[in-house]
Design an enzyme around this catalytic site. Structure first.
Site, PDB file in Angstrom:
ATOM      1  N   LYS A   1     -10.082 -11.501  27.443  1.00  0.00           N
ATOM      2  CA  LYS A   1     -10.389 -10.677  28.629  1.00  0.00           C
ATOM      3  C   LYS A   1      -9.755  -9.288  28.479  1.00  0.00           C
ATOM      4  CE  LYS A   1      -7.459 -11.156  31.749  1.00  0.00           C
ATOM      5  NZ  LYS A   1      -6.243 -10.660  32.342  1.00  0.00           N
TER       6      LYS A   1
ATOM      7  N   SER B   1      -3.791  -8.580  35.489  1.00  0.00           N
ATOM      8  CA  SER B   1      -4.277  -7.617  34.485  1.00  0.00           C
ATOM      9  C   SER B   1      -5.795  -7.557  34.593  1.00  0.00           C
ATOM     10  CB  SER B   1      -3.907  -8.067  33.067  1.00  0.00           C
ATOM     11  OG  SER B   1      -2.536  -8.298  32.950  1.00  0.00           O
TER      12      SER B   1
ATOM     13  N   LYS C   1      -1.369  -1.200  30.756  1.00  0.00           N
ATOM     14  CA  LYS C   1      -1.355  -2.627  30.397  1.00  0.00           C
ATOM     15  C   LYS C   1      -2.372  -2.910  29.283  1.00  0.00           C
ATOM     16  CE  LYS C   1      -0.846  -7.118  30.530  1.00  0.00           C
ATOM     17  NZ  LYS C   1       0.318  -7.787  29.945  1.00  0.00           N
TER      18      LYS C   1
HETATM   19  P1  NAD Z   1      -2.700 -18.746  35.518  1.00  0.00           P
HETATM   20  O1  NAD Z   1      -4.094 -19.175  35.264  1.00  0.00           O
HETATM   21  O2  NAD Z   1      -1.556 -19.598  35.071  1.00  0.00           O
HETATM   22  O3  NAD Z   1      -2.493 -18.513  37.106  1.00  0.00           O
HETATM   23  C1  NAD Z   1      -3.411 -17.894  37.942  1.00  0.00           C
HETATM   24  C2  NAD Z   1      -3.447 -18.677  39.253  1.00  0.00           C
HETATM   25  O4  NAD Z   1      -4.317 -17.992  40.158  1.00  0.00           O
HETATM   26  C3  NAD Z   1      -3.991 -20.096  39.101  1.00  0.00           C
HETATM   27  O5  NAD Z   1      -2.972 -21.023  39.437  1.00  0.00           O
HETATM   28  C4  NAD Z   1      -5.159 -20.144  40.068  1.00  0.00           C
HETATM   29  O6  NAD Z   1      -5.200 -21.324  40.829  1.00  0.00           O
HETATM   30  C5  NAD Z   1      -4.881 -18.978  40.987  1.00  0.00           C
HETATM   31  N1  NAD Z   1      -6.076 -18.453  41.620  1.00  0.00           N
HETATM   32  C6  NAD Z   1      -7.241 -18.038  41.053  1.00  0.00           C
HETATM   33  N2  NAD Z   1      -8.118 -17.667  41.998  1.00  0.00           N
HETATM   34  C7  NAD Z   1      -7.493 -17.842  43.195  1.00  0.00           C
HETATM   35  C8  NAD Z   1      -7.888 -17.672  44.549  1.00  0.00           C
HETATM   36  N3  NAD Z   1      -9.117 -17.228  44.852  1.00  0.00           N
HETATM   37  N4  NAD Z   1      -7.003 -17.973  45.507  1.00  0.00           N
HETATM   38  C9  NAD Z   1      -5.778 -18.449  45.192  1.00  0.00           C
HETATM   39  N5  NAD Z   1      -5.336 -18.638  43.941  1.00  0.00           N
HETATM   40  C10 NAD Z   1      -6.194 -18.348  42.949  1.00  0.00           C
HETATM   41  O7  NAD Z   1      -2.584 -17.275  34.916  1.00  0.00           O
HETATM   42  P2  NAD Z   1      -1.245 -16.450  34.538  1.00  0.00           P
HETATM   43  O8  NAD Z   1      -0.897 -16.727  33.131  1.00  0.00           O
HETATM   44  O9  NAD Z   1      -0.232 -16.638  35.622  1.00  0.00           O
HETATM   45  O10 NAD Z   1      -1.841 -14.962  34.566  1.00  0.00           O
HETATM   46  C11 NAD Z   1      -2.072 -14.255  35.774  1.00  0.00           C
HETATM   47  C12 NAD Z   1      -2.363 -12.800  35.416  1.00  0.00           C
HETATM   48  O11 NAD Z   1      -1.212 -12.248  34.750  1.00  0.00           O
HETATM   49  C13 NAD Z   1      -3.554 -12.608  34.457  1.00  0.00           C
HETATM   50  O12 NAD Z   1      -4.262 -11.457  34.810  1.00  0.00           O
HETATM   51  C14 NAD Z   1      -2.883 -12.453  33.101  1.00  0.00           C
HETATM   52  O13 NAD Z   1      -3.675 -11.687  32.192  1.00  0.00           O
HETATM   53  C15 NAD Z   1      -1.600 -11.714  33.486  1.00  0.00           C
HETATM   54  N6  NAD Z   1      -0.471 -11.908  32.570  1.00  0.00           N
HETATM   55  C16 NAD Z   1      -0.182 -13.147  32.058  1.00  0.00           C
HETATM   56  C17 NAD Z   1       0.902 -13.285  31.181  1.00  0.00           C
HETATM   57  C18 NAD Z   1       1.264 -14.641  30.561  1.00  0.00           C
HETATM   58  O14 NAD Z   1       2.038 -14.648  29.600  1.00  0.00           O
HETATM   59  N7  NAD Z   1       0.753 -15.750  31.056  1.00  0.00           N
HETATM   60  C19 NAD Z   1       1.678 -12.164  30.839  1.00  0.00           C
HETATM   61  C20 NAD Z   1       1.375 -10.934  31.406  1.00  0.00           C
HETATM   62  C21 NAD Z   1       0.296 -10.807  32.273  1.00  0.00           C
END
Ligand code: NAD
Length: 308
Positions: free
Chosen positions: A245, A102, A177
């Site tokens: 964010k 997102s 979104k």
């Molecule tokens: P998270 O922090 O659990 O996972 C993100 C992962 O990305 C981390 O494990 C991190 O190590 C990895 N990462 C970051 N930079 C990187 C790089 N350069 N190379 C490789 N890996 C890298 O976050 P999440 O909760 O999985 O959310 C991910 C996205 O989905 C966000 O944009 C969030 O807003 C969106 N989202 C989350 C949810 C939720 O409920 N958690 C729901 C809908 C949307």
């Protein structure tokens, strides 16, 4: 070919709360998934689920037909796409690059333009449904980009979600979104206010929530969050940091559109306030805690605050 599935080589970047289960579903659907994540433990979980591990973005994507990214925010997407050994410089022409993070619509449009210069096909495909939606493969997926690329990606999306809609050109997925996040945060705040209102009046909240959920006031937020909020269980789920964010994307985009959205502004401030008080690691249902503090502090000192 495995049955009706056309096997794709997928490079998957970002195996966190959402990306981890999503990558595993693609493995289960018969695809060859190679994953990279900053924390190695998540890569090992993908290997245990039948995928392959990589040591870098470049290694994960160089042979891929499709690249999927699921990282926290705009700077992470920019680094993964444009950085040294990043996606755009590593993949073959014609590769389908799907960012499911997102982020700002303008960042998605810029990635699509840069991708086109490398002869890549790019989609923005953010999701809604939370960790449970990712684990159960019932996400809502809102997709921006070319219709032909959406059609090519649809079988992959169907392994991840239930409601999958092509909503418009590049960036449109992110705009939808952002609207989703505005509705969710505002709804959580109102459920919090209603709960505190019921509690102050001494009304049985179980009975109250049950009847409210069946009428016009009912919502997915009330169904999924009402009782955990009543029990003051703010373990994430979806962290306030990430919702902060997203509210920034809403308010910045509204300003770009010359649009006045009063409740978006107020809700963004309430999210920012909880974060400023150290609540960034709480679930977004922690808005109830922020509301209690506005009212002089929690009545019940047993409030659980999760891993902050
Ligand atoms: P998270 O922090 O659990 O996972 C993100 C992962 O990305 C981390 O494990 C991190 O190590 C990895 N990462 C970051 N930079 C990187 C790089 N350069 N190379 C490789 N890996 C890298 O976050 P999440 O909760 O999985 O959310 C991910 C996205 O989905 C966000 O944009 C969030 O807003 C969106 N989202 C989350 C949810 C939720 O409920 N958690 C729901 C809908 C949307």
């Amino acid at each position: 070919m495995t049955g009706a599935v056309t096997v794709k080589k997928i490079g998957f970047i970002g195996l966190g709360i959402m990306g981890g289960p999503m990558a595993a579903h693609l493995v289960a659907a018969g695809h060859e998934v190679t994953g990279f994540n900053l924390e190695r433990a998540a890569v090992d979980r993908l290997i245990a689920a039948g995928g392959k591990g990589a040591e870098s973005v470049h290694e994960a994507v160089r042979d891929a037909d499709v690249v999927i990214t699921m990282v926290p925010a705009d700077p992470h997407v920019e680094k993964v796409m444009y950085g040294d050994g990043g996606v755009l410089g590593s993949v073959k022409p014609g590769t389908l690059v799907i960012d499911m993070s997102s982020i700002k619509p303008s960042t998605s449009i810029a990635v699509a333009q840069a991708g086109a210069e490398h002869k890549l096909r790019v989609l923005d495909a953010p999701v809604s449904g939370g960790e449970a939606g990712a684990i159960e493969a019932v996400l809502s997926i809102m997709v921006g980009g070319e219709a032909a690329d959406f059609a090519a990606a649809l079988p992959l999306f169907e392994a991840l979600g239930k409601t999958i809609v092509h909503v418009g050109p590049h960036g449109a997925g992110q705009t939808v979104k952002a609207a989703n996040q505005l509705i969710v945060a505002g709804n959580i705040q109102l459920v919090a206010e209603a709960l505190l209102f019921l509690e102050r009046a001494g009304v049985d909240t179980e009975a109250g929530l049950t009847v409210l959920a069946g009428g016009l006031a009912g919502s997915t937020v009330m169904d999924r969050k009402g009782r955990v909020m009543r029990d003051r269980d703010f373990k994430p789920g979806f962290r306030i940091d990430l919702h902060h964010k997203d509210m920034g994307i809403v308010t910045e985009s509204a300003r770009e559109f010359d649009l006045v959205l009063p409740l978006a502004g107020l809700t963004a401030q309430l999210v920012a306030s909880l974060r400023a008080q150290g609540g960034g690691g709480l679930d977004h249902s922690g808005l109830l805690l922020g509301l209690e503090r506005l009212n002089g502090g929690p009545q019940d000192s047993s409030s659980k605050q999760g891993d902050n």
